[in-house]
Design an enzyme around this catalytic site. Structure first.
Site, PDB file in Angstrom:
ATOM      1  N   GLY A 156       0.765  -1.093  -0.025  1.00  0.00           N
ATOM      2  CA  GLY A 156      -0.086   0.122  -0.113  1.00  0.00           C
ATOM      3  C   GLY A 156       0.883   1.137  -0.007  1.00  0.00           C
ATOM      4  O   GLY A 156       2.044   1.129  -0.498  1.00  0.00           O
ATOM      5  N   ILE A 158       2.456   2.990   2.437  1.00  0.00           N
ATOM      6  CA  ILE A 158       3.563   2.895   3.456  1.00  0.00           C
ATOM      7  C   ILE A 158       4.582   1.827   2.709  1.00  0.00           C
ATOM      8  O   ILE A 158       5.855   2.118   2.335  1.00  0.00           O
ATOM      9  CB  ILE A 158       3.397   2.245   4.853  1.00  0.00           C
ATOM     10  CG1 ILE A 158       2.483   3.397   5.396  1.00  0.00           C
ATOM     11  CG2 ILE A 158       4.471   2.198   5.545  1.00  0.00           C
ATOM     12  CD1 ILE A 158       1.593   3.083   6.759  1.00  0.00           C
ATOM     13  N   ARG A 178      -2.141  -8.581  -2.198  1.00  0.00           N
ATOM     14  CA  ARG A 178      -3.363  -9.442  -2.619  1.00  0.00           C
ATOM     15  C   ARG A 178      -3.442  -9.226  -4.107  1.00  0.00           C
ATOM     16  O   ARG A 178      -3.582 -10.199  -4.907  1.00  0.00           O
ATOM     17  CB  ARG A 178      -4.642  -8.575  -2.120  1.00  0.00           C
ATOM     18  CG  ARG A 178      -5.039  -9.311  -0.792  1.00  0.00           C
ATOM     19  CD  ARG A 178      -6.189  -8.785  -0.274  1.00  0.00           C
ATOM     20  NE  ARG A 178      -5.975  -7.210  -0.131  1.00  0.00           N
ATOM     21  CZ  ARG A 178      -7.197  -6.270   0.342  1.00  0.00           C
ATOM     22  NH1 ARG A 178      -8.002  -6.789   0.885  1.00  0.00           N
ATOM     23  NH2 ARG A 178      -6.886  -4.960   0.079  1.00  0.00           N
ATOM     24  N   THR A 238       6.958  -2.620  11.092  1.00  0.00           N
ATOM     25  CA  THR A 238       6.599  -1.356  11.538  1.00  0.00           C
ATOM     26  C   THR A 238       5.065  -1.171  11.315  1.00  0.00           C
ATOM     27  O   THR A 238       4.183  -0.157  11.226  1.00  0.00           O
ATOM     28  CB  THR A 238       6.857  -0.215  10.529  1.00  0.00           C
ATOM     29  OG1 THR A 238       6.839  -0.713   9.212  1.00  0.00           O
ATOM     30  CG2 THR A 238       8.434  -0.197  10.974  1.00  0.00           C
ATOM     31  N   ARG A 240       1.806  -4.014  12.450  1.00  0.00           N
ATOM     32  CA  ARG A 240       1.246  -4.374  13.509  1.00  0.00           C
ATOM     33  C   ARG A 240       1.814  -5.719  14.061  1.00  0.00           C
ATOM     34  O   ARG A 240       2.001  -6.583  13.538  1.00  0.00           O
ATOM     35  CB  ARG A 240      -0.523  -4.775  13.522  1.00  0.00           C
ATOM     36  CG  ARG A 240      -1.274  -3.553  13.253  1.00  0.00           C
ATOM     37  CD  ARG A 240      -1.489  -2.641  14.745  1.00  0.00           C
ATOM     38  NE  ARG A 240      -2.329  -1.339  14.564  1.00  0.00           N
ATOM     39  CZ  ARG A 240      -1.797  -0.184  14.075  1.00  0.00           C
ATOM     40  NH1 ARG A 240      -0.621   0.171  13.888  1.00  0.00           N
ATOM     41  NH2 ARG A 240      -2.547   0.715  14.101  1.00  0.00           N
ATOM     42  N   GLU A 269       0.594  -4.102  23.023  1.00  0.00           N
ATOM     43  CA  GLU A 269       1.476  -2.952  23.602  1.00  0.00           C
ATOM     44  C   GLU A 269       0.688  -2.452  24.725  1.00  0.00           C
ATOM     45  O   GLU A 269      -0.630  -2.690  24.776  1.00  0.00           O
ATOM     46  CB  GLU A 269       1.322  -1.897  22.382  1.00  0.00           C
ATOM     47  CG  GLU A 269       2.315  -2.507  21.004  1.00  0.00           C
ATOM     48  CD  GLU A 269       2.078  -1.554  19.950  1.00  0.00           C
ATOM     49  OE1 GLU A 269       1.832  -0.257  20.365  1.00  0.00           O
ATOM     50  OE2 GLU A 269       2.650  -1.815  19.016  1.00  0.00           O
ATOM     51  N   HIS A 287       6.688   1.988  18.876  1.00  0.00           N
ATOM     52  CA  HIS A 287       5.604   2.563  18.298  1.00  0.00           C
ATOM     53  C   HIS A 287       5.668   3.926  17.861  1.00  0.00           C
ATOM     54  O   HIS A 287       4.724   4.626  18.227  1.00  0.00           O
ATOM     55  CB  HIS A 287       4.189   1.947  18.731  1.00  0.00           C
ATOM     56  CG  HIS A 287       3.115   2.040  17.751  1.00  0.00           C
ATOM     57  ND1 HIS A 287       2.164   1.163  17.875  1.00  0.00           N
ATOM     58  CD2 HIS A 287       2.901   2.743  16.698  1.00  0.00           C
ATOM     59  CE1 HIS A 287       1.227   1.510  16.641  1.00  0.00           C
ATOM     60  NE2 HIS A 287       2.045   2.586  16.065  1.00  0.00           N
ATOM     61  N   ILE A 288       6.823   4.236  17.260  1.00  0.00           N
ATOM     62  CA  ILE A 288       7.078   5.614  16.753  1.00  0.00           C
ATOM     63  C   ILE A 288       7.154   5.848  15.324  1.00  0.00           C
ATOM     64  O   ILE A 288       7.414   7.117  14.963  1.00  0.00           O
ATOM     65  CB  ILE A 288       8.492   6.203  17.438  1.00  0.00           C
ATOM     66  CG1 ILE A 288       9.716   5.184  16.996  1.00  0.00           C
ATOM     67  CG2 ILE A 288       8.291   6.365  19.097  1.00  0.00           C
ATOM     68  CD1 ILE A 288      10.860   6.116  17.167  1.00  0.00           C
ATOM     69  N   GLY A 289       6.483   4.928  14.694  1.00  0.00           N
ATOM     70  CA  GLY A 289       6.673   5.011  12.922  1.00  0.00           C
ATOM     71  C   GLY A 289       6.017   6.220  12.654  1.00  0.00           C
ATOM     72  O   GLY A 289       6.370   6.999  11.691  1.00  0.00           O
TER      73      GLY A 289
END
Ligand code: 8YV
Length: 325
Positions: A156, A158, A178, A238, A240, A269, A287-289
């Site tokens: 996608g 990202i 997909r 990065t 889930r 988390e 979790h600082i993406g």
């Protein structure tokens, strides 16, 4: 009467100020995740709820929402914390904030892609330890990035932003999705599409997880799939934590059946399994993406635009439909 908009967490000042101008905005007093009871209470008094990834909006919680609640305008792109089917059943519209955090998240993924093979965090520790004995021809050797194969799971926005960076670093870009992306994008990135994830995993030097977390991607990078990866390969996540079997990952890293990992996300988390935390071939971030000031402001703007458009009677630009996932 202004519509009541309840924020579950502290958002940027500029976002909160604008929300107070436009709406009857109830801000988060303590900026800690709401308990289930507090979440239900908020959903009973709000016209619009603005949650984040730290709010688990389960079917049970959504079923207790008040009649007034018509919109959940989430501050974030992933919507795995919201039971979309339950929201639909209650006639509640859901929106998110896609697009504005793709480049920032890709930067962090690329940073992990560089950090793990080149041992950057370990090097930082050595430099500041006071015990560095100086340069040596065989000291702190890592692995070259240029020429390596990067396999992106989920192409996608990202995934594509990572692919552009990796291409610039001289990596060859491979991806599983997909569907194949537009041929023009494939051509620009010189990207190779793998319909079969298992076949891709067998041949990659670095694998980056960038798909949304859905029923279909839960545990996608399973123990069996980790076992397909070559011993010299690295895994970067990065997206889930739930997409990767964390326990199997810790075991693979411990046993050396893969070389290392770079993680920004975890299944439960803020808790991170001790089995991962104790390993030194893992670089871990909290979790600082998407954690940039610019990104957070843009996310706030998107939330406001989604709310205002919805209140004006139009379809909000970032409406999420379960079928889209
Ligand atoms: C956000 C994220 O900061 O947007 C996402 O999906 O994972 C994060 O980077 C968070 O979700 C905010 O709710």
């Amino acid at each position: 009467m202004k519509p009541k908009v309840v924020l579950t967490r502290k958002l940027p000042d500029v976002t909160e100020t604008r929300m107070r101008e436009l709406f009857d905005a109830e801000l988060s007093a303590h900026d800690t995740p709401l308990s289930s009871e507090a979440l239900v209470a908020a959903m009973q008094e709000a016209d619009v709820l603005v949650p984040t990834v730290t709010d688990k909006l389960t079917q049970d919680i959504i079923s207790q929402a008040g009649e007034r609640l018509k919109l959940i305008a989430s501050f974030g792109t992933g919507v795995d914390h919201i039971d979309l089917a339950a929201a639909k059943q209650r006639g509640i519209t859901v929106t998110n904030t896609p697009g504005v955090l793709s480049e920032d998240t890709a930067d962090v993924a690329m940073a992990l892609i560089l950090s793990v093979p080149r041992r950057l965090v370990e090097g930082d520790g050595r430099a500041r330890s006071g015990n560095w004995t100086g340069w040596s021809p065989t000291g702190m050797l890592g692995h070259r990035i240029n020429g390596k194969r990067l396999g992106i799971i989920g192409m996608g926005q990202i995934g594509q932003a990572i692919a552009r960076r990796a291409h610039g670093f001289g990596m060859s870009v491979h991806y599983h999705n997909r569907n194949a992306v537009h041929p023009a994008i494939e051509a620009e990135l010189e990207a190779t599409y793998w319909d079969d994830l298992d076949e891709m995993l067998r041949r990659m030097d670095i694998v980056s997880v960038n798909c949304p977390y859905t029923d279909a991607t839960k545990g996608l990078v399973s123990a069996e799939r980790l076992a397909l990866m070559p011993e010299h390969a690295y895994l970067v996540n990065t997206a889930r934590g739930e997409i990767v079997d964390e326990i199997a990952l810790a075991q693979a890293l411990e046993a050396g059946t893969i070389a290392g990992a770079g993680l920004d996300v975890y299944a439960d988390e803020p808790s991170i399994p001790e089995g991962l935390r104790s390993l030194n071939n893992v670089v871990m971030l909290p979790h600082i993406g998407s954690a940039t000031i610019e990104g957070r402001h843009a996310m706030g703007d998107k939330v406001i635009i989604n709310i205002q458009t919805f209140l004006d009677g139009h379809t909000p630009p970032d409406r999420v439909l379960a079928a889209m996932l």
